[in-house]
Write a protein that holds these residues in place. Structure first.
Motif, PDB file in Angstrom:
ATOM      1  N   LEU A 304       0.838  -1.203   0.000  1.00 51.09           N
ATOM      2  CA  LEU A 304       0.000   0.000   0.000  1.00 51.09           C
ATOM      3  C   LEU A 304       0.874   1.255   0.000  1.00 51.09           C
ATOM      4  O   LEU A 304       1.857   1.340   0.738  1.00 51.09           O
ATOM      5  N   GLU A 305       0.495   2.231  -0.796  1.00 50.13           N
ATOM      6  CA  GLU A 305       1.247   3.485  -0.862  1.00 50.13           C
ATOM      7  C   GLU A 305       0.666   4.545   0.063  1.00 50.13           C
ATOM      8  O   GLU A 305       1.176   5.659   0.130  1.00 50.13           O
ATOM      9  N   ASN A 306      -0.371   4.186   0.775  1.00 52.62           N
ATOM     10  CA  ASN A 306      -0.982   5.066   1.769  1.00 52.62           C
ATOM     11  C   ASN A 306      -1.700   4.172   2.773  1.00 52.62           C
ATOM     12  O   ASN A 306      -2.330   3.198   2.383  1.00 52.62           O
ATOM     13  N   LEU A 307      -1.597   4.492   4.057  1.00 55.64           N
ATOM     14  CA  LEU A 307      -2.246   3.667   5.072  1.00 55.64           C
ATOM     15  C   LEU A 307      -3.520   4.310   5.602  1.00 55.64           C
ATOM     16  O   LEU A 307      -4.509   3.624   5.845  1.00 55.64           O
ATOM     17  N   ILE A 308      -3.483   5.620   5.812  1.00 52.10           N
ATOM     18  CA  ILE A 308      -4.679   6.356   6.230  1.00 52.10           C
ATOM     19  C   ILE A 308      -4.770   7.620   5.384  1.00 52.10           C
ATOM     20  O   ILE A 308      -3.779   8.348   5.229  1.00 52.10           O
ATOM     21  N   ILE A 351       7.339  14.476  -1.831  1.00 52.45           N
ATOM     22  CA  ILE A 351       6.816  13.126  -1.671  1.00 52.45           C
ATOM     23  C   ILE A 351       5.653  13.144  -0.679  1.00 52.45           C
ATOM     24  O   ILE A 351       5.421  14.140  -0.005  1.00 52.45           O
ATOM     25  N   ASN A 352       4.929  12.045  -0.608  1.00 54.33           N
ATOM     26  CA  ASN A 352       3.724  12.020   0.224  1.00 54.33           C
ATOM     27  C   ASN A 352       4.029  11.410   1.593  1.00 54.33           C
ATOM     28  O   ASN A 352       5.179  11.236   1.966  1.00 54.33           O
ATOM     29  N   ALA A 353       2.981  11.057   2.331  1.00 52.68           N
ATOM     30  CA  ALA A 353       3.139  10.479   3.662  1.00 52.68           C
ATOM     31  C   ALA A 353       2.274   9.240   3.796  1.00 52.68           C
ATOM     32  O   ALA A 353       1.272   9.070   3.084  1.00 52.68           O
ATOM     33  N   ALA A 354       2.645   8.374   4.708  1.00 51.95           N
ATOM     34  CA  ALA A 354       1.849   7.171   4.967  1.00 51.95           C
ATOM     35  C   ALA A 354       0.457   7.532   5.470  1.00 51.95           C
ATOM     36  O   ALA A 354      -0.531   6.881   5.147  1.00 51.95           O
ATOM     37  N   VAL A 355       0.390   8.592   6.269  1.00 49.97           N
ATOM     38  CA  VAL A 355      -0.890   9.094   6.791  1.00 49.97           C
ATOM     39  C   VAL A 355      -1.050  10.514   6.282  1.00 49.97           C
ATOM     40  O   VAL A 355      -0.289  11.409   6.649  1.00 49.97           O
ATOM     41  N   MET A 356      -2.022  10.726   5.408  1.00 48.95           N
ATOM     42  CA  MET A 356      -2.248  12.037   4.779  1.00 48.95           C
ATOM     43  C   MET A 356      -3.588  12.594   5.231  1.00 48.95           C
ATOM     44  O   MET A 356      -4.599  11.891   5.205  1.00 48.95           O
ATOM     45  N   GLN A 375       8.189   6.780   2.657  1.00 47.97           N
ATOM     46  CA  GLN A 375       7.994   8.222   2.542  1.00 47.97           C
ATOM     47  C   GLN A 375       7.873   8.833   3.942  1.00 47.97           C
ATOM     48  O   GLN A 375       8.324   8.257   4.920  1.00 47.97           O
ATOM     49  N   HIS A 376       7.295  10.021   4.047  1.00 47.74           N
ATOM     50  CA  HIS A 376       7.082  10.643   5.354  1.00 47.74           C
ATOM     51  C   HIS A 376       6.074   9.817   6.161  1.00 47.74           C
ATOM     52  O   HIS A 376       5.299   9.026   5.609  1.00 47.74           O
ATOM     53  N   ALA A 377       6.066  10.056   7.465  1.00 45.42           N
ATOM     54  CA  ALA A 377       5.131   9.331   8.327  1.00 45.42           C
ATOM     55  C   ALA A 377       3.740   9.948   8.272  1.00 45.42           C
ATOM     56  O   ALA A 377       2.748   9.255   8.005  1.00 45.42           O
ATOM     57  N   LEU A 378       3.629  11.260   8.508  1.00 44.02           N
ATOM     58  CA  LEU A 378       2.326  11.873   8.740  1.00 44.02           C
ATOM     59  C   LEU A 378       2.336  13.304   8.214  1.00 44.02           C
ATOM     60  O   LEU A 378       3.293  14.037   8.442  1.00 44.02           O
ATOM     61  N   TRP A 379       1.265  13.704   7.532  1.00 43.07           N
ATOM     62  CA  TRP A 379       1.217  15.054   6.957  1.00 43.07           C
ATOM     63  C   TRP A 379      -0.166  15.661   7.190  1.00 43.07           C
ATOM     64  O   TRP A 379      -1.173  15.175   6.679  1.00 43.07           O
ATOM     65  N   PHE A 380      -0.190  16.747   7.976  1.00 38.64           N
ATOM     66  CA  PHE A 380      -1.398  17.559   8.101  1.00 38.64           C
ATOM     67  C   PHE A 380      -1.333  18.610   6.994  1.00 38.64           C
ATOM     68  O   PHE A 380      -0.658  19.625   7.132  1.00 38.64           O
ATOM     69  N   GLY A 381      -2.030  18.367   5.899  1.00 37.56           N
ATOM     70  CA  GLY A 381      -1.959  19.241   4.738  1.00 37.56           C
ATOM     71  C   GLY A 381      -2.944  20.390   4.804  1.00 37.56           C
ATOM     72  O   GLY A 381      -3.310  20.869   5.888  1.00 37.56           O
ATOM     73  N   LYS A 382      -3.422  20.817   3.650  1.00 38.76           N
ATOM     74  CA  LYS A 382      -4.303  21.989   3.566  1.00 38.76           C
ATOM     75  C   LYS A 382      -5.532  21.830   4.465  1.00 38.76           C
ATOM     76  O   LYS A 382      -6.149  20.768   4.512  1.00 38.76           O
ATOM     77  N   GLY A 383      -5.850  22.904   5.147  1.00 40.18           N
ATOM     78  CA  GLY A 383      -7.115  22.950   5.868  1.00 40.18           C
ATOM     79  C   GLY A 383      -7.197  22.077   7.100  1.00 40.18           C
ATOM     80  O   GLY A 383      -8.288  21.675   7.502  1.00 40.18           O
TER      81      GLY A 383
END
Length: 713
Positions: A304-308, A351-356, A375-383
């Motif tokens: 999986l390229e993303n977990l959450i 690059i992205n994160a496992a939890v986006m 990739q990164h672990a966790l990313w709180f992105g826009k909004g």
């Protein structure tokens, strides 16, 4: 502290039955606003989700919550209780606005008391046979039949090494030529070809690459604060040249003659324990480490390229809200290297994160673990706003730890703000993308980054701001306090620091942090670094020691305050400044600067607009004090340091990094106020504190790299 406990009375509802509903509310609830759902590795997503008949996945639990809400319109607190064991995720957990709760009635995904559930995005690979040369071999059916490919591999919980040359150190580039194919309108060409040449010695190990393998071979070239990862277009063995294409090189950070490079992903490079290689035909090879056998070894390929993925709509204020994850481990998240490779990008920000997360509010991760990612672990992105990551363990990361905000300033609900990162261990990152950082704050404000242990990264520990210069920035009022940031750099990249800032940052405070063992490849390797346009930042009560190029450096900025810090034992220069501007650059006062090698000041000190006074300087190795080429008396004639002194600060044992004071006679002369640096870093029980300590093997390896780097210079 858990929101729910097993002693609280929950009723689950019930019963199954009709298709499309699946759940109905019982009338025998002891608390009609609380719902409990169970998940177990032995469960089935067709079950009702009771403790006797649990569900099998997070997605199944989410769908159960949706069905409950569909038939019960009143607000409900939902506790998803997850039993111990390992769960192989077949798809990421996708959370939409309908999946959230309210402040009073949240949705909680929580480990059962005493349990440590692990959700893996990977696939276990077995059936290896041992060849005569000791290499293990297995045909992976999905790779052979469907051309599945993976770019990371984990063996007994440890990241394996994609077969590379050389195994240690680097080859050297002999020369670089670039042909622009499409110029475009920017400084960096839209498309270009680079031709890298090598001498015979540096090319010898590449002669065994077969024609069939060439298109899969990658190189990693390290330059300044970044690296370039590319596939090969062509290889000329006779002329010892390789051809690659992509975007044009950045004029300020290009590939260059003498640059360091490694090649990976071909069969002849599989020559060292811990390495692996997957060929075109779907056959996986692994060179075992000492003591490993097919029977005692678990090998996992991430799928999986993303977990959450949390996906709200911030623009229309349709957010995902009030969800909490507690006591859960997430592991084995794949990052697929695109055929374009990876163009240089600072902080590995592309690059992205496992939890986006995007468009999310009041989302918490407590006592969780994220590990073994590409990739990164966790990313709180826009909004994203009003969220929390606390007491989490993020480790063995292909990229960085936690990223906040966006690349450009966002307005209104799309602006990311008020995220608290507290008492987390964020260690061993940049394993695939070395320019990644422990914590990255882009255009994001009012965040608290406190009491974290951030260590074993190749670039910076914490990076705040994402504007190079004085244009508008949304990185305001961020508080970085009581963090322990150490073993950063590894002499791999340059122009980096434990705490790195960019742009206008009014209200940002960096205080009471302990920073040490920061070492760059060439220039850079600072403790605290206010880079391009950093403005209105206060740095105070920080302890910084054992850095390469200085405890503090300002490239350029405005109205920064550097006060009441201890800067100790930099290798080359203790404090630096670079660009001269017409405004006040910074104030430097009430600091203690001690050293036993190198110079005190280096840079544009005689020309820059600063206020500098009431500082204490002390050389533990003698009476040589070099203030940018001047003796102390001469330096004071510039108008700076008029009330500063050369005096022993009377630390208990500074040479052993004990910076407590035996007496305060000297520091009173300059108005230095003692602070308890022992409070920095994580806190909690003995198990948690032990986990934050880097293994001795890593510390010794870091010291070895530093020693080698200094000897080469």
């Amino acid at each position: 502290m858990r929101i729910f406990t097993t002693k609280m009375c929950f009723c689950f509802l019930l019963a199954i039955f009709c298709a499309g509903v699946g759940f109905a509310q019982t009338t025998e609830e002891c608390n009609e606003n609380n719902i409990q759902i169970f998940v177990s590795p032995d469960g089935d997503d067709n079950n009702p989700g009771t403790e006797a008949q649990p569900l099998a996945s997070l997605t199944g639990a989410r769908d159960a919550v949706r069905r409950i809400k569909k038939v019960n319109k009143k607000a409900l607190s939902v506790l998803i209780t997850i039993k111990d064991g390992r769960y192989e995720m077949r798809e990421p957990l996708l959370l939409l606005p309908q999946d959230g709760g309210t402040e009073e009635y949240p949705v909680v995904y929580s480990a059962e008391e005493g349990a440590v559930p692990v959700f893996s995005g990977g696939k276990t690979i077995s059936g290896f046979k041992v060849l005569e040369n000791g290499i293990w071999e297995v045909v992976v059916p999905e790779c052979k039949r469907y051309n599945w490919r993976f770019d990371q591999l984990y063996v007994n919980g440890k990241r394996a090494i994609l077969a590379r040359t050389p195994n240690k150190g680097f080859l050297k580039i002999g020369g670089v030529n670039q042909h622009i194919w499409e110029r475009g309108t920017e400084r960096v060409a839209d498309k270009a070809q680079q031709i890298l040449s090598f001498d015979e010695d540096n090319f010898a190990s590449l002669q065994n690459i077969t024609d069939e393998e060439v298109e899969d071979v990658r190189f990693r070239a390290y330059h300044k604060w970044d690296f370039t990862m590319r596939y090969l277009d062509k290889m000329e063995k006779d002329s010892t040249r390789i051809y690659t294409s992509g975007k044009g090189m950045k004029p300020w950070n290009p590939l260059f003659k003498g640059g360091r490079i490694v090649f990976e992903n071909y069969a002849a490079a599989l020559d060292d324990p811990g390495e692996w290689y997957l060929n075109h035909h779907g056959t996986l090879y692994y060179f075992p480490r000492s003591g490993e056998t097919p029977e005692n070894t678990e090998i996992v390929a991430p799928v999986l390229e993303n977990l959450i993925s949390v996906e709200g709509d911030a623009v229309n204020n349709n957010l995902v809200e009030n969800i909490r994850f507690e006591g859960i481990a997430f592991t084995h998240c794949h990052y697929k290297i695109p055929k374009t490779g990876s163009e240089p990008n600072q902080a590995a920000a592309l690059i992205n994160a496992a939890v986006m997360l995007e468009g999310a509010k009041n989302i918490s991760f407590v006592d969780c673990e994220i590990s073994q990612t590409g990739q990164h672990a966790l990313w709180f992105g826009k909004g994203c706003s009003d969220s929390n990551v606390e007491h989490c363990y993020l480790n063995d990361l292909g990229g960085g730890g936690i990223y906040l905000g966006d690349f450009s300033p966002q307005q209104g609900n799309s602006h990311t703000r008020n995220i608290r990162l507290h008492n987390n261990i964020i260690q061993t990152g940049g394993q695939e993308f070395p320019s990644a950082v422990g914590v990255w704050v882009g255009h994001s404000s009012d965040n608290e980054i406190s009491h974290n242990d951030i260590a074993n990264f190749y670039y910076s520990g914490i990076s705040v701001g994402w504007i190079w210069g004085y244009d508008h920035s949304n990185a305001k009022r961020n508080t970085i306090t009581n963090n322990h940031i150490h073993h950063i750099g590894w002499a791999l990249l340059s122009d980096m620091a434990a705490v790195y800032t960019l742009g206008k940052s009014e209200g940002t405070i960096i205080s009471n942090n302990v920073v040490h063992h920061v070492h760059a490849y060439s220039y850079g390797g600072w403790g605290l670094y206010t880079d391009e346009g950093s403005s209105d930042i206060v740095m105070e009560n920080n302890l910084v020691y054992s850095t390469k190029t200085g405890g503090f450096h300002q490239h350029y900025g405005k109205n920064n305050t550097i006060r009441n810090n201890i800067f100790a034992f930099a290798k080359l220069y203790q404090v630096q400044c670079t660009r001269v501007e017409k405004h006040r650059s910074f104030n430097f006062q009430n600091n203690i600067v001690v050293f036993d090698e190198g110079v005190v000041l280096k840079g544009s000190w005689e020309k820059i607009d600063i206020y500098m006074d009431n500082n204490l300087y002390w050389n533990y190795s003698g009476d040589n004090y070099d203030f940018n080429g001047q003796a102390f008396k001469e330096w004071k004639k510039s108008g700076n340091d008029k009330n500063s002194v050369i005096a022993n600060p009377y630390f208990k044992d500074a040479l052993k990094y004990d910076f407590k004071f035996k007496n305060k006679r000297s520091i009173k002369q300059v108005g230095f106020i003692p602070f308890d640096y022992r409070l920095a870093g994580v806190y909690g029980n003995e198990v948690w504190m032990r986990k934050a300590k880097l293994p001795l093997s890593i510390i010794e390896a870091f010291d070895h790299e530093v020693k080698q780097n200094l000897e080469k210079k």
